[in-house]
Design a protein around this motif. Structure first.
Motif, PDB file in Angstrom:
ATOM      1  N   TYR A  19     -64.902 -87.470  14.781  1.00 14.05           N
ATOM      2  CA  TYR A  19     -65.407 -87.316  13.409  1.00 14.05           C
ATOM      3  C   TYR A  19     -64.424 -87.947  12.401  1.00 14.05           C
ATOM      4  CZ  TYR A  19     -66.691 -85.142   9.010  1.00 14.05           C
ATOM      5  OH  TYR A  19     -67.032 -84.945   7.701  1.00 14.05           O
ATOM      6  N   ASP A  20     -63.146 -87.652  12.583  1.00 16.49           N
ATOM      7  CA  ASP A  20     -62.138 -88.168  11.641  1.00 16.49           C
ATOM      8  C   ASP A  20     -62.118 -89.693  11.631  1.00 16.49           C
ATOM      9  OD1 ASP A  20     -61.473 -85.646  10.906  1.00 16.49           O
ATOM     10  OD2 ASP A  20     -59.679 -85.498  12.158  1.00 16.49           O
ATOM     11  N   GLU A  21     -62.168 -90.300  12.828  1.00 17.57           N
ATOM     12  CA  GLU A  21     -62.104 -91.773  12.897  1.00 17.57           C
ATOM     13  C   GLU A  21     -63.367 -92.392  12.298  1.00 17.57           C
ATOM     14  OE1 GLU A  21     -59.382 -93.325  14.094  1.00 17.57           O
ATOM     15  OE2 GLU A  21     -60.167 -95.346  13.745  1.00 17.57           O
ATOM     16  N   LEU A  22     -64.515 -91.810  12.614  1.00 21.42           N
ATOM     17  CA  LEU A  22     -65.776 -92.346  12.080  1.00 21.42           C
ATOM     18  C   LEU A  22     -65.824 -92.203  10.552  1.00 21.42           C
ATOM     19  CD1 LEU A  22     -66.725 -92.702  14.977  1.00 21.42           C
ATOM     20  CD2 LEU A  22     -68.820 -91.483  14.422  1.00 21.42           C
ATOM     21  N   SER A  23     -65.172 -91.157  10.051  1.00 17.25           N
ATOM     22  CA  SER A  23     -65.177 -90.937   8.595  1.00 17.25           C
ATOM     23  C   SER A  23     -64.439 -92.040   7.846  1.00 17.25           C
ATOM     24  CB  SER A  23     -64.506 -89.600   8.248  1.00 17.25           C
ATOM     25  OG  SER A  23     -65.143 -88.560   8.906  1.00 17.25           O
ATOM     26  N   THR A  24     -63.551 -92.744   8.536  1.00 23.30           N
ATOM     27  CA  THR A  24     -62.755 -93.780   7.855  1.00 23.30           C
ATOM     28  C   THR A  24     -63.424 -95.149   7.892  1.00 23.30           C
ATOM     29  OG1 THR A  24     -61.529 -94.340   9.869  1.00 23.30           O
ATOM     30  CG2 THR A  24     -60.603 -92.591   8.494  1.00 23.30           C
ATOM     31  N   VAL A  25     -64.588 -95.250   8.553  1.00 21.83           N
ATOM     32  CA  VAL A  25     -65.271 -96.553   8.648  1.00 21.83           C
ATOM     33  C   VAL A  25     -65.813 -96.948   7.270  1.00 21.83           C
ATOM     34  CG1 VAL A  25     -67.278 -97.750   9.633  1.00 21.83           C
ATOM     35  CG2 VAL A  25     -65.864 -96.269  11.081  1.00 21.83           C
ATOM     36  N   GLN A  26     -65.525 -98.181   6.884  1.00 25.77           N
ATOM     37  CA  GLN A  26     -65.947 -98.677   5.575  1.00 25.77           C
ATOM     38  C   GLN A  26     -67.272 -99.436   5.691  1.00 25.77           C
ATOM     39  OE1 GLN A  26     -64.145 -97.960   2.720  1.00 25.77           O
ATOM     40  NE2 GLN A  26     -63.026 -96.676   4.194  1.00 25.77           N
ATOM     41  N   PRO A  27     -68.042 -99.516   4.607  1.00 30.05           N
ATOM     42  CA  PRO A  27     -69.309-100.262   4.655  1.00 30.05           C
ATOM     43  C   PRO A  27     -69.077-101.702   5.133  1.00 30.05           C
ATOM     44  CG  PRO A  27     -69.165 -99.031   2.623  1.00 30.05           C
ATOM     45  CD  PRO A  27     -67.834 -98.878   3.300  1.00 30.05           C
ATOM     46  N   GLY A  28     -69.944-102.148   6.029  1.00 30.31           N
ATOM     47  CA  GLY A  28     -69.854-103.526   6.530  1.00 30.31           C
ATOM     48  C   GLY A  28     -68.997-103.693   7.767  1.00 30.31           C
ATOM     49  N   GLU A  29     -68.185-102.683   8.081  1.00 24.05           N
ATOM     50  CA  GLU A  29     -67.353-102.799   9.282  1.00 24.05           C
ATOM     51  C   GLU A  29     -68.231-102.701  10.533  1.00 24.05           C
ATOM     52  OE1 GLU A  29     -62.835-101.525   8.210  1.00 24.05           O
ATOM     53  OE2 GLU A  29     -64.173 -99.857   8.677  1.00 24.05           O
TER      54      GLU A  29
END
Lengths: 276, 215
Positions: free
Chosen positions: A48-58
């Motif tokens: 959850y923590d790692e997915l939360s840091t994904v930015q738009p377009g990545e």
């Protein structure tokens, strides 16, 4: 054994009795949900923590290396992750190996992810289908995706998909989620994470969780969802309640019954130990 | 070409391929990188061809069972041949029309999915029955395994924490401090064994991979 005392009988209950007990007991939480609270553990929190840091377009990859028989364990976590990634406007690539039925699994994920309905195929997500190979191909995918897939699952040339612009290999991928019933995730750790540094998350069947845990503790996996329990934790964290949370009541009942069976067998065993 | 030369050639090719793949994994040498990538493409093509060969072999084996009326097997072989023919035909029809055959998809989604899920779910019943028959504290080792197992079971099920807050803590301890070191040991010894196997292959001392095992 019918002539023995109650302790002897306790050790020799017909297996069909257990089958019926389990069958009936499993129906209860589905008919009348209990709603035991689900505690969050570090491995699922890691995803959850790692997915939360994904930015738009990545660009994020979901590698479906589990079949429909593992839906109970893996599907809810995959759905929760895809829904999270779609909410965050990530670009999602999907492929899989080891199981020929991934078309059905991907269709099921799409059906359960309302967020994908607003997305455009080819721009926001793309599906490449089944890849019947092993570690060599995963190594090749890391170097050059186009060397493995020249077309997507629907026969569209890969360069006609806007999502694939500037995406050539592992270095262009923000993170990869591997849903496993086997050891494909290990290939990704060796060929994507160790060599290219791509963060890898694991969505595995419960049986794999003990084998995957050392890789989470060593940092090779940023997170780990083990079985439907991991899926339930992810659904709760992502705020997308689904099948896994419902299943947790049945898991509680079945696990309690297993403990009950163990106690029953051992009570009979110790009571008759002197006679042997 | 004599048998000895053929053998040496296989080892030479395997050794060279292994050397290229190992070097390019650790070092960035553009010339070798291109070669390694080409070798990986060849491996992909060979693996895809192996799937076709596997299908042909499956038909051959089952056809032989049918022809010889192998007791207890030929009926299943015949059933396999019927289903194989149906799925192949439906798949080819879809291929020729440029879209997936609706019946093919229906069979896959409604027959295969249900059977596959059912088979996996049935294991739950076996586990329940097996826990009763096999999990007995016959000695101290079995008792430790049993106690550890119960804590891990109740740590994994949400009801465990409802019964007693200590179940997830103790179950987690068994999981992290108990099984992780053992699993690490298996992983590391397995990797060392694989390294040894790799070196034996490179030096031509491992012949099992090309059919000489046991000779």
């Amino acid at each position: 054994m019918s002539s023995g005392n109650i302790w002897d009988k306790l050790q020799a209950i017909d297996r069909r009795v257990f089958y019926w007990i389990l069958f009936i007991a499993l129906m209860i939480p589905y008919l009348r949900p209990i709603g035991f609270p689900i505690e969050i553990n570090a491995p699922a929190k890691g995803i959850y923590d790692e997915l939360s840091t994904v930015q738009p377009g990545e660009v994020c990859v979901l590698s479906i290396n589990s079949g429909v028989s593992a839906w109970g364990d893996c599907l809810p976590a995959m759905v929760a992750c895809i829904r999270m990634l779609a909410q965050q406007d990530a670009r999602i690539l999907v492929w899989g190996m080891g199981h020929t039925d991934i078309d059905i699994t991907w269709q099921e994920i799409m059906d359960r992810s309302p967020e994908l309905k607003d997305k455009v195929y080819g721009e926001d997500y793309a599906f490449f289908g089944y890849l019947p190979t092993q570690e060599t191909t995963i190594a090749l995918l890391a170097e050059d995706i186009r060397a493995v897939f020249s077309l997507d699952r629907y026969s569209t040339p890969i360069d006609d998909l806007p999502i694939m612009e500037d995406v050539n290999g592992a270095d262009d991928v923000r993170l990869l989620l591997s849903s496993d019933t086997g050891d494909v995730q290990g290939y990704y750790i060796r060929q994507w994470h160790t060599k290219h540094g791509t963060p890898i998350g694991s969505i595995g069947i419960a049986m794999n969780a003990s084998g995957d845990l050392p890789f989470f503790l060593s940092g090779d996996l940023f997170g780990l969802s083990g079985g439907s329990r991991g899926g339930a934790e992810l659904e709760q964290l992502a705020g997308v309640p689904g099948e896994a949370i419902t299943t947790m009541d049945a898991i509680s009942v079945s696990h309690l019954l297993v403990v009950f069976a163990i106690i029953l067998a051992n009570v009979g065993y110790f009571a008759t130990r002197g006679k042997r | 070409m004599s048998e000895v030369y053929k053998r040496e050639l296989v080892f030479l090719v395997a050794g060279l391929v292994a050397a290229v793949m190992i070097v390019t994994y650790f070092l960035d040498i553009p010339v070798l990188n291109g070669l390694a990538q080409q070798l990986q493409v060849w491996a992909l093509i060979i693996q895809l061809m192996a799937i076709g060969l596997g299908a042909i072999n499956l038909v051959r084996v089952n056809y032989r069972h049918m022809q010889q009326k192998t007791e207890g097997l030929w009926i299943f072989s015949a059933w396999f041949m019927v289903l194989f023919a149906i799925m192949l035909l439906l798949g080819l029809v879809g291929l020729s029309t440029g879209s997936e055959n609706a019946i093919y998809s229906w069979v896959f989604a409604n027959v295969y999915t249900s059977l596959s899920s059912t088979l996996y779910a049935i294991t739950g019943f076996y586990i329940f029955s097996a826990a009763y028959r096999a999990f007995r504290a016959r000695n101290i080792d079995a008792a430790i395994l049993l106690i550890g197992g119960v804590f891990v079971i109740l740590a994994n099920a949400p009801v465990g924490a409802v019964i007693w807050k200590g179940f997830p803590i103790i179950g987690g301890w068994f999981n992290i401090s108990g099984q992780v070191p053992a699993m690490r040991t298996f992983t590391i010894t397995g990797a060392l064994g694989l390294l040894a196997y790799g070196f034996r292959t490179l030096l031509g001392k491992e012949s099992g991979f090309y059919g000489e095992a046991g000779q």
